[in-house]
Design an enzyme around this catalytic site. Sequence first.
Site, PDB file in Angstrom:
ATOM      1  N   ARG A  94       7.633 -10.950   4.685  1.00 43.16           N
ATOM      2  CA  ARG A  94       7.196 -10.817   6.072  1.00 43.16           C
ATOM      3  C   ARG A  94       7.964 -11.830   6.904  1.00 43.16           C
ATOM      4  O   ARG A  94       8.053 -12.999   6.529  1.00 43.16           O
ATOM      5  CB  ARG A  94       5.695 -11.108   6.201  1.00 43.16           C
ATOM      6  CG  ARG A  94       4.864 -10.128   5.420  1.00 43.16           C
ATOM      7  CD  ARG A  94       3.399 -10.416   5.577  1.00 43.16           C
ATOM      8  NE  ARG A  94       2.627  -9.501   4.740  1.00 43.16           N
ATOM      9  CZ  ARG A  94       1.314  -9.519   4.601  1.00 43.16           C
ATOM     10  NH1 ARG A  94       0.605 -10.417   5.260  1.00 43.16           N
ATOM     11  NH2 ARG A  94       0.702  -8.662   3.829  1.00 43.16           N
ATOM     12  N   LYS A 132     -12.671  -5.303   6.873  1.00 46.08           N
ATOM     13  CA  LYS A 132     -12.505  -6.011   5.605  1.00 46.08           C
ATOM     14  C   LYS A 132     -13.559  -7.077   5.391  1.00 46.08           C
ATOM     15  O   LYS A 132     -14.131  -7.610   6.344  1.00 46.08           O
ATOM     16  CB  LYS A 132     -11.105  -6.615   5.520  1.00 46.08           C
ATOM     17  CG  LYS A 132     -10.744  -7.520   6.670  1.00 46.08           C
ATOM     18  CD  LYS A 132      -9.334  -8.090   6.509  1.00 46.08           C
ATOM     19  CE  LYS A 132      -9.049  -9.112   7.579  1.00 46.08           C
ATOM     20  NZ  LYS A 132      -7.839  -9.888   7.365  1.00 46.08           N
ATOM     21  N   CYS A 173       0.787  -1.234   0.000  1.00 42.65           N
ATOM     22  CA  CYS A 173       0.000   0.000   0.000  1.00 42.65           C
ATOM     23  C   CYS A 173       0.824   1.292   0.000  1.00 42.65           C
ATOM     24  O   CYS A 173       0.527   2.186  -0.806  1.00 42.65           O
ATOM     25  CB  CYS A 173      -1.038   0.020   1.103  1.00 42.65           C
ATOM     26  SG  CYS A 173      -0.867  -1.199   2.382  1.00 42.65           S
ATOM     27  N   HIS A 197      -8.384  -1.411  -0.451  1.00 42.96           N
ATOM     28  CA  HIS A 197      -7.305  -2.366  -0.708  1.00 42.96           C
ATOM     29  C   HIS A 197      -8.001  -3.671  -1.037  1.00 42.96           C
ATOM     30  O   HIS A 197      -8.943  -4.044  -0.342  1.00 42.96           O
ATOM     31  CB  HIS A 197      -6.467  -2.643   0.544  1.00 42.96           C
ATOM     32  CG  HIS A 197      -5.891  -1.437   1.200  1.00 42.96           C
ATOM     33  ND1 HIS A 197      -4.546  -1.237   1.324  1.00 42.96           N
ATOM     34  CD2 HIS A 197      -6.472  -0.376   1.799  1.00 42.96           C
ATOM     35  CE1 HIS A 197      -4.317  -0.120   1.972  1.00 42.96           C
ATOM     36  NE2 HIS A 197      -5.471   0.431   2.281  1.00 42.96           N
ATOM     37  N   ASP A 241      -2.372  -7.430  -5.585  1.00 44.37           N
ATOM     38  CA  ASP A 241      -2.923  -6.298  -4.862  1.00 44.37           C
ATOM     39  C   ASP A 241      -3.550  -5.288  -5.813  1.00 44.37           C
ATOM     40  O   ASP A 241      -3.212  -5.248  -6.987  1.00 44.37           O
ATOM     41  CB  ASP A 241      -1.764  -5.597  -4.143  1.00 44.37           C
ATOM     42  CG  ASP A 241      -2.144  -5.215  -2.734  1.00 44.37           C
ATOM     43  OD1 ASP A 241      -3.345  -5.010  -2.488  1.00 44.37           O
ATOM     44  OD2 ASP A 241      -1.232  -5.121  -1.893  1.00 44.37           O
ATOM     45  N   HIS A 286      -5.106  -1.025  -5.293  1.00 49.59           N
ATOM     46  CA  HIS A 286      -5.598   0.057  -4.456  1.00 49.59           C
ATOM     47  C   HIS A 286      -6.497   0.898  -5.316  1.00 49.59           C
ATOM     48  O   HIS A 286      -6.101   1.357  -6.383  1.00 49.59           O
ATOM     49  CB  HIS A 286      -4.421   0.839  -3.882  1.00 49.59           C
ATOM     50  CG  HIS A 286      -3.581  -0.013  -2.986  1.00 49.59           C
ATOM     51  ND1 HIS A 286      -2.528  -0.765  -3.442  1.00 49.59           N
ATOM     52  CD2 HIS A 286      -3.713  -0.300  -1.662  1.00 49.59           C
ATOM     53  CE1 HIS A 286      -2.028  -1.468  -2.446  1.00 49.59           C
ATOM     54  NE2 HIS A 286      -2.718  -1.219  -1.356  1.00 49.59           N
ATOM     55  N   GLN A 324       1.526 -10.635  -3.865  1.00 49.90           N
ATOM     56  CA  GLN A 324       0.108 -10.364  -3.650  1.00 49.90           C
ATOM     57  C   GLN A 324      -0.461  -9.775  -4.929  1.00 49.90           C
ATOM     58  O   GLN A 324       0.158  -8.886  -5.524  1.00 49.90           O
ATOM     59  CB  GLN A 324      -0.068  -9.328  -2.544  1.00 49.90           C
ATOM     60  CG  GLN A 324       0.032  -9.902  -1.160  1.00 49.90           C
ATOM     61  CD  GLN A 324      -0.238  -8.846  -0.113  1.00 49.90           C
ATOM     62  OE1 GLN A 324       0.372  -7.784  -0.132  1.00 49.90           O
ATOM     63  NE2 GLN A 324      -1.135  -9.125   0.788  1.00 49.90           N
TER      64      GLN A 324
END
Length: 629
Positions: free
Chosen positions: A361, A462, A332, A508, A381, A383, A379
């Site tokens: 991570r 979420k 993000c 997200h 991902d 946004h 990911q």
Amino acid sequence: MKITLKDGNVIEYSEPLRVIDIAENISPGLARNACAAIVNGEEKDLRYMIEEDATLEIVPFGSKEGNHAFRHSSAHLMAQAVQHLYPAAKFAIGPAIDDGFYYDIEFEEPISQDDLPKIEEEMKRIVKEDIPIERYILSREEALKWAHDEGEIYKVELITDLPEDAIISFYRQGDFTDLCAGPHLMSTGAIKAFKLTSLAGAYWRGDEKNKMLTRIYGVSFPKKKDLDEYLERLEEAKKRDHRKLGREMELFTFMDEGPGFAFFLPKGMVLKNTLMEYWRKVHDRYDYKEISTPIMLTQDLWETSGHWDHYRDNIYTSVIDDQAYAIKPMNCPGAMLVYGAGQHSYRELPLRIAEVGLVHRHEMSGVLHGLMRVRAFNQDDAHIFITIDQIKDEVENVIHLIDEVYKHFDFKYHVELSTRPEDSMGTDEEWNAAISGLKEVLEKIGLPYEINEGDGAFYGPKIDFHLEDSIGRTWQCGTIQLDFQMPRRFNLEYIGADGERHMPIVIHRVAFGSIERFIGILIEHYAGKFPFWLAPVQVKVLPVSRNTQDYAQEVMTLLRSRGIRAEIDDRDEKIGFKVRSAQMEKVPYSLILGQREAEDRTVSVRILDEGEAGVKALDVFVDEIANQA
RNA sequence: GCCGAAGUGGCUCAGUGGUAGAGCAAUUCACUCGUAAUGAAUAGGUCGUGAGUUCAAUCCUCACCUUCGGCUCCA
């Protein structure tokens, strides 16, 4: 009194009766199969005395409540056996779980897997004795006295923590008594089939600061057949294990040099690239733009985003030219910087910026698990920057995208709505607004959902998508998160129709979640037998002998020229051998090419798991198959 | 990270206080073959790493690494 049954029938009795007596009265078979009851909507014991008008549902094994009672009694059965064999054992908690039961126990001397059969034997003995299970109630003082006298220090804690007005019930079966809310079966004799499956450490109350207890897991069923079927399902899951198939099919591997970091092998890369090709097609259709942001960014940035405060333990760090850097655990902030770098008009919104970002991570060593749980993953991902008015439409839009993607893989799924966690940013008003916004969308499109209290991201609530694979296991993959915090922290803005600056809201979202985990799930879902479009090798060309190798080579070249992933097996082996090895590699189509096919310019097709599928003209087959891809 | 278990050729697994074996895979040769295993030969391991005990360790002890089953955490 009038008893209203589930089917609407009403039976009248002149005096109070226990549930089990009513069941017996309705039919002995019902009484035999009954595990528990739901009286006026509440889970009750079969020995519960009904004294006035009530609705009654008698639940057998196979229902959620019935299973619960059955497994819970199984846990007590195991505890009793353990107490016989290890009188010094102290008992903590022993609940029923979805697939069985467990009991957390403190042993004087550690026990091992090899001790389980002994406990099973003792359990069998107790089952044979068919000991009645009785329920009784004690006052708080009496209960505490019992726990002290028995030396059950964990029970003391449990009793102490019970609410003021709690009814403190106990269940006794022969020489074994346990504090328990119930409900339980009538006697130990019903638990005909069981198996203690594993042994593990577990912290008292799940807190790693507490003492580690020994947890014994087991499964149990009323019939041996059910247990056998369950064990077969376990075998099936084992056969599908993505770690095993990943090695056998040469998709990916792990090395000691990088624990938790996957190495993708050539065939795994084909799978991954094909998957992402599909993903890009879908996202292009839904009007997403794609970016790529750096893996490493200054620590300041993560302080700005809040990750440093909330996620620090998981972040890898480094130093460049005396400046502290962090390796991104999420995408993000990069996306926020990209948005912030330019000026935006309300006309651009919703602005959908996707990034298949590689995040790292630091996960605790004990949690790593094949591709399902790694320390670096991609990911899928995105946004999405929107105005406050666009929340509902856009969330709906994302739900449709995710729905489309999952259906493409024949996954069923359910959704959960996760609310504010303890460690989080923002005001209650913002959280409540965001949560009710998400609820409204889910209700509008009629998607049933469960609430997952306190499980949201630190910046917003979420919607989580839990997909169900072909053998009924569920996996959390997609999520949609609503975020008011990042835009504020990064001072994001857009120029509205009114010519003023406004703050956008960010959604997200991921569809696959982690590409690595999704691939792991796909491997297990398909048991390695991927659909044609996804298979690393789609067609295996098998010349029957040396004489037809030229033709086979020609067929393979033609297939490849049409974009089909084909391989030739031109080893000097019998055709049976090549067929077998193509089947074991799980290649969807095998083409057997002998003298006849070479002369007629045909192919003899064999389909994985289906067998021979007839002879087809070469160009017909190629056309057919090219359309599938 | 914590509890428990395991680590032997590419894979699956035997095995022993006196420096290792099988099957499959691989390589070579012969066979040129019609829908789930043709035959023979060859090669391949400092038995996870490091220390210790011992005349001698793959085997016993300890530490570490990795993996597996859980706890916890999560995509």
